[in-house]
Design a protein around this motif. Structure first.
Motif, mmCIF file in Angstrom:
data_model
loop_
_atom_site.group_PDB
_atom_site.id
_atom_site.type_symbol
_atom_site.label_atom_id
_atom_site.label_comp_id
_atom_site.label_asym_id
_atom_site.label_seq_id
_atom_site.Cartn_x
_atom_site.Cartn_y
_atom_site.Cartn_z
ATOM 1 N N SER A 56 -1.248 14.507 82.034
ATOM 2 C CA SER A 56 -1.892 14.205 80.748
ATOM 3 C C SER A 56 -1.473 15.193 79.663
ATOM 4 O O SER A 56 -1.206 16.362 79.936
ATOM 5 N N ARG A 57 -1.484 14.725 78.434
ATOM 6 C CA ARG A 57 -1.225 15.610 77.298
ATOM 7 C C ARG A 57 -2.282 16.712 77.177
ATOM 8 O O ARG A 57 -2.064 17.705 76.499
ATOM 9 N N LEU A 58 -3.437 16.521 77.826
ATOM 10 C CA LEU A 58 -4.454 17.581 77.811
ATOM 11 C C LEU A 58 -4.028 18.779 78.667
ATOM 12 O O LEU A 58 -4.530 19.884 78.493
ATOM 13 N N PRO A 98 5.672 10.185 76.579
ATOM 14 C CA PRO A 98 5.047 11.498 76.784
ATOM 15 C C PRO A 98 3.547 11.467 77.060
ATOM 16 O O PRO A 98 3.005 12.441 77.565
ATOM 17 N N HIS A 99 2.876 10.372 76.725
ATOM 18 C CA HIS A 99 1.404 10.448 76.627
ATOM 19 C C HIS A 99 0.661 9.401 77.435
ATOM 20 O O HIS A 99 -0.504 9.144 77.169
ATOM 21 N N ASP A 100 1.294 8.776 78.425
ATOM 22 C CA ASP A 100 0.559 7.692 79.106
ATOM 23 C C ASP A 100 -0.122 8.133 80.401
ATOM 24 O O ASP A 100 -0.883 7.364 80.984
ATOM 25 N N THR A 133 -5.215 9.397 75.508
ATOM 26 C CA THR A 133 -4.063 8.897 76.269
ATOM 27 C C THR A 133 -3.446 7.672 75.585
ATOM 28 O O THR A 133 -4.173 6.807 75.097
ATOM 29 N N ASP A 134 -2.119 7.612 75.592
ATOM 30 C CA ASP A 134 -1.415 6.402 75.122
ATOM 31 C C ASP A 134 -1.361 5.435 76.310
ATOM 32 O O ASP A 134 -0.304 5.207 76.920
ATOM 33 N N HIS A 135 -2.518 4.840 76.612
ATOM 34 C CA HIS A 135 -2.675 4.061 77.837
ATOM 35 C C HIS A 135 -1.632 2.957 77.962
ATOM 36 O O HIS A 135 -1.353 2.243 76.985
ATOM 37 N N CYS A 143 8.073 6.456 72.728
ATOM 38 C CA CYS A 143 7.127 5.346 72.899
ATOM 39 C C CYS A 143 5.675 5.834 72.961
ATOM 40 O O CYS A 143 5.317 6.606 73.864
ATOM 41 N N HIS A 144 4.856 5.359 72.037
ATOM 42 C CA HIS A 144 3.471 5.823 71.927
ATOM 43 C C HIS A 144 2.528 4.663 71.604
ATOM 44 O O HIS A 144 2.961 3.560 71.263
ATOM 45 N N SER A 145 1.204 4.993 71.646
ATOM 46 C CA SER A 145 0.216 4.112 71.034
ATOM 47 C C SER A 145 -0.820 4.977 70.329
ATOM 48 O O SER A 145 -0.860 6.194 70.525
ATOM 49 N N PHE A 146 -1.646 4.352 69.494
ATOM 50 C CA PHE A 146 -2.623 5.129 68.730
ATOM 51 C C PHE A 146 -3.931 4.350 68.593
ATOM 52 O O PHE A 146 -3.937 3.115 68.611
HETATM 53 ZN ZN LIG Z 1 1.465 9.550 71.741
#
Ligand SMILES: [Zn+2]
Length: 269
Positions: free
Chosen positions: A75-77, A23-25, A52-54, A153-156
């Motif tokens: 983007s999530r923005l 969702p966030h890359d 961003t979850d680059h 699938c995400h990153s932080f």
């Molecule tokens: Zn995320």
């Protein structure tokens, strides 16, 4: 279908009933949405770097077997497809971060106030079509294979951002596994925790982020739909100041995919 031999050996080739949700890359801000934001170009780039979850598509999904990928195109923005559509259902809405953010990661104003029509048009353009794709992918997996696993699938960031309710000084794990009380079995939690621990990484469960996304039509209703969230600490694979990959990105990504593959094999065997 192109397959990577080393991934097969590592067990990271995922079965066709896995739906990878990414969702966030994306860093894409459509030109018609850009004027809503109150930030300068430089400040917007900095905010995209933080939020961003680059590279999560490249990390989780590249060459990953027969799994289906549902990836947000903006983007999530613009809209955050990981949030509930209605602010009344979304805990983050009280902080200005429902599906349509009004504040930045520092809780400063992000966009001008929107009319109801503008909000509806953002949701119709980017939120609802994404969830329709997810619903269709999950329905197809259940119909063809009798089950589905949504791998969220995400990153932080390695240090908590001000909008998070987390101590910035707290040491954050390498990997966070997010669970849902109804859709995440103990076998899934154990298998993912074990696979990443065995690979030498520290693992937090629902720490610093919790939950795992399930399509609305199946949520709390359909046990055939399982879900688990994997969040990778960005310090493992990228330079956080400018969002560029570290030199060993490909190696880290292959190890992440191998862990997911092994965990899924173990959890469903
Ligand atoms: Zn995320």
């Amino acid at each position: 279908m192109e397959r990577n031999a080393s991934d097969e050996v590592c067990g990271s080739s995922l079965p066709p009933w896995v739906v990878m949700h990414i969702p966030h890359d994306s860093t894409s801000i459509p030109p018609e949405v850009r004027p809503q934001f109150l930030l300068t170009d430089a400040a917007l780039v900095a905010e995209l770097n933080r939020m961003t979850d680059h590279l999560t598509h490249a990390m989780f999904a590249t060459r990953n077997g027969d799994a289906v990928v549902v990836r947000a195109p903006v983007s999530r923005l613009v809209v955050d497809v990981e949030r509930f559509a209605n602010d009344e259902d979304e805990p983050m809405a009280s902080r200005g971060m429902g599906a349509i953010y009004s504040v930045t990661s520092s809780l400063a104003p992000l966009r001008r106030p929107l009319s109801d029509d503008e909000r509806v048009s953002l949701m119709n353009a980017w939120y609802h079509p994404h969830h329709e794709r997810l619903e269709l992918a999950v329905a197809a997996a259940v119909e063809q294979h009798g089950q589905c696993l949504v791998l969220d699938c995400h990153s932080f960031p390695s240090r908590a951002l001000p909008y998070e309710q987390d101590e910035a000084s707290l040491h954050r794990p390498d990997i966070c596994i997010g669970t849902d009380a109804f859709h995440t079995t103990d076998a899934l939690v154990d298998a993912f925790t074990h696979a990443f621990s065995e690979a030498g990484w520290t693992v937090g469960i629902n720490q610093p982020f919790s939950g795992a996304l399930v399509p609305a039509s199946r949520h709390l209703r359909d046990h055939r739909v399982r879900a688990v969230m994997v969040e990778v600490n960005r310090r493992l694979y990228m330079h956080e100041e400018d969002a560029t990959p570290k030199p060993d990105f490909d190696d880290i990504a292959a190890r992440i995919r191998a862990c997911c593959g092994k965990a899924i094999t173990d959890a469903f065997s």
